[in-house]
Design a protein around this motif. Structure first.
Motif, short mmCIF file in Angstrom:
data_model
loop_
_atom_site.label_atom_id
_atom_site.label_comp_id
_atom_site.label_asym_id
_atom_site.label_seq_id
_atom_site.Cartn_x
_atom_site.Cartn_y
_atom_site.Cartn_z
N ASN A 160 -11.01 4.74 -3.81
CA ASN A 160 -10.36 3.52 -4.28
C ASN A 160 -9.55 2.86 -3.17
N THR A 161 -8.85 3.68 -2.38
CA THR A 161 -8.07 3.15 -1.28
C THR A 161 -8.99 2.51 -0.24
N ASP A 162 -10.11 3.17 0.04
CA ASP A 162 -11.08 2.62 0.99
C ASP A 162 -11.64 1.30 0.48
N ARG B 174 2.48 1.69 -3.38
CA ARG B 174 1.53 2.10 -4.43
C ARG B 174 1.28 3.60 -4.38
N VAL B 175 1.09 4.11 -3.20
CA VAL B 175 0.85 5.54 -3.06
C VAL B 175 2.13 6.30 -3.37
N GLU C 280 -10.17 -0.78 -1.57
CA GLU C 280 -9.10 -1.77 -1.49
C GLU C 280 -8.91 -2.22 -0.05
N TYR C 281 -8.98 -1.27 0.88
CA TYR C 281 -8.83 -1.61 2.30
C TYR C 281 -9.96 -2.56 2.74
N SER D 132 0.82 -1.21 0.00
CA SER D 132 0.00 0.00 0.00
C SER D 132 0.86 1.26 0.00
N MET E 297 -9.19 8.87 -5.35
CA MET E 297 -8.10 8.06 -4.82
C MET E 297 -8.47 7.51 -3.44
N LEU E 298 -9.05 8.38 -2.59
CA LEU E 298 -9.44 7.94 -1.26
C LEU E 298 -10.52 6.87 -1.32
#
Length: 125
Positions: free
Chosen positions: A104-106, A49-50, A108-109, A46, A101-102
């Motif tokens: 997508n990250t959420d 990736r960021v 994925e999380y 993670s 982005m947030l």
């Protein structure tokens, strides 16, 4: 239908294993070495990736980005590296890139959490 879990064998020195065990003895958030290692690997992925924000919230961009921003500062487009990143972040916010982005990250999380819940059940068996 139950997901099939893959077993992975890794080699690790006694000193590294002692370090992990020592850490786990003070951190009861992890049910097993396997869970800790899975989470550590996923967190590492993670972060990579960021590739711009470190754990202590300082900016650490990819070297290509850093070089491009430095050139823009040297050319006078920005007063400083910090002001350049500030403007980049503001522009990304205006174009909804950060919220996307947030999200997508959420997402994925959430997927990772589901996988880990399945792994916890697997480890207890």
């Amino acid at each position: 239908m139950t997901e099939k879990n893959e077993k992975l064998t890794i080699r690790i020195s006694n000193e590294e294993l002692e370090e992990i065990d020592s850490f786990l003895s003070y951190n009861s958030n992890y049910a097993s070495r396997s869970e800790f290692i899975r989470l550590a690997v996923l967190e590492y992925i993670s972060i990579k990736r960021v590739g711009i924000i470190t754990k202590n919230n300082s900016i650490h961009p990819d070297p290509v980005i850093e070089k491009a921003v430095s050139r823009m500062v040297a050319a006078g487009f920005y007063k400083s590296i910090d002001s350049a990143y500030e403007e980049i972040i503001k522009e990304a916010w205006r174009h909804n890139l950060i919220s996307e982005m947030l999200k997508n990250t959420d997402d994925e999380y959430s997927k990772i959490e589901k996988i880990l819940e399945g792994e916890k059940k697997y480890d207890k068996q």
